[in-house]
Design an enzyme around this catalytic site. Structure first.
Site, PDB file in Angstrom:
ATOM      1  N   MET A 160      83.343 106.003   4.016  1.00  0.00           N
ATOM      2  CA  MET A 160      83.890 104.855   4.712  1.00  0.00           C
ATOM      3  C   MET A 160      83.269 104.779   6.105  1.00  0.00           C
ATOM      4  O   MET A 160      83.846 105.211   7.079  1.00  0.00           O
ATOM      5  CB  MET A 160      85.407 104.975   4.801  1.00  0.00           C
ATOM      6  N   PRO A 161      82.056 104.240   6.224  1.00  0.00           N
ATOM      7  CA  PRO A 161      81.425 104.103   7.531  1.00  0.00           C
ATOM      8  C   PRO A 161      82.162 103.094   8.410  1.00  0.00           C
ATOM      9  O   PRO A 161      82.701 102.095   7.925  1.00  0.00           O
ATOM     10  CB  PRO A 161      80.025 103.589   7.214  1.00  0.00           C
ATOM     11  N   TYR A 162      82.143 103.392   9.701  1.00  0.00           N
ATOM     12  CA  TYR A 162      82.691 102.490  10.715  1.00  0.00           C
ATOM     13  C   TYR A 162      81.609 102.317  11.768  1.00  0.00           C
ATOM     14  O   TYR A 162      81.127 103.299  12.335  1.00  0.00           O
ATOM     15  CB  TYR A 162      83.951 103.097  11.331  1.00  0.00           C
ATOM     16  N   TYR A 179      83.021  99.296   7.461  1.00  0.00           N
ATOM     17  CA  TYR A 179      83.710  98.493   8.474  1.00  0.00           C
ATOM     18  C   TYR A 179      82.789  98.280   9.662  1.00  0.00           C
ATOM     19  O   TYR A 179      82.241  99.231  10.203  1.00  0.00           O
ATOM     20  CB  TYR A 179      85.001  99.178   8.924  1.00  0.00           C
TER      21      TYR A 179
END
Length: 68
Positions: free
Chosen positions: A1-3, A41
């Site tokens: 889940m990259p931000y 995200y």
């Protein structure tokens, strides 16, 4: 889940440009790291020039001194 958090000065970045940034970053993370764009995200913060500094000066003052 990259931000990913992108910060830019508030100088008229359009909705279309923001959409391009979001898609481009998501595509890059998918291509390079194999990350699913649906779990990536991207947040874009627009910062007022007086809240952004370079070289010990607010950005607008820095630009006046270093233009041309």
């Amino acid at each position: 889940m990259p931000y990913v958090n992108i910060k830019v000065t508030d100088e008229g970045v359009t909705k279309e440009q923001k959409a391009q940034l979001i898609k481009g970053v998501s595509d890059l993370l998918q291509d390079v790291l194999g990350k699913d764009p649906n779990t990536t995200y991207v947040v874009i913060d627009e910062i007022a020039l007086e809240n952004w500094g370079t070289g010990g000066l607010q950005t607008d003052e820095y630009r006046k001194l270093h233009s041309s």
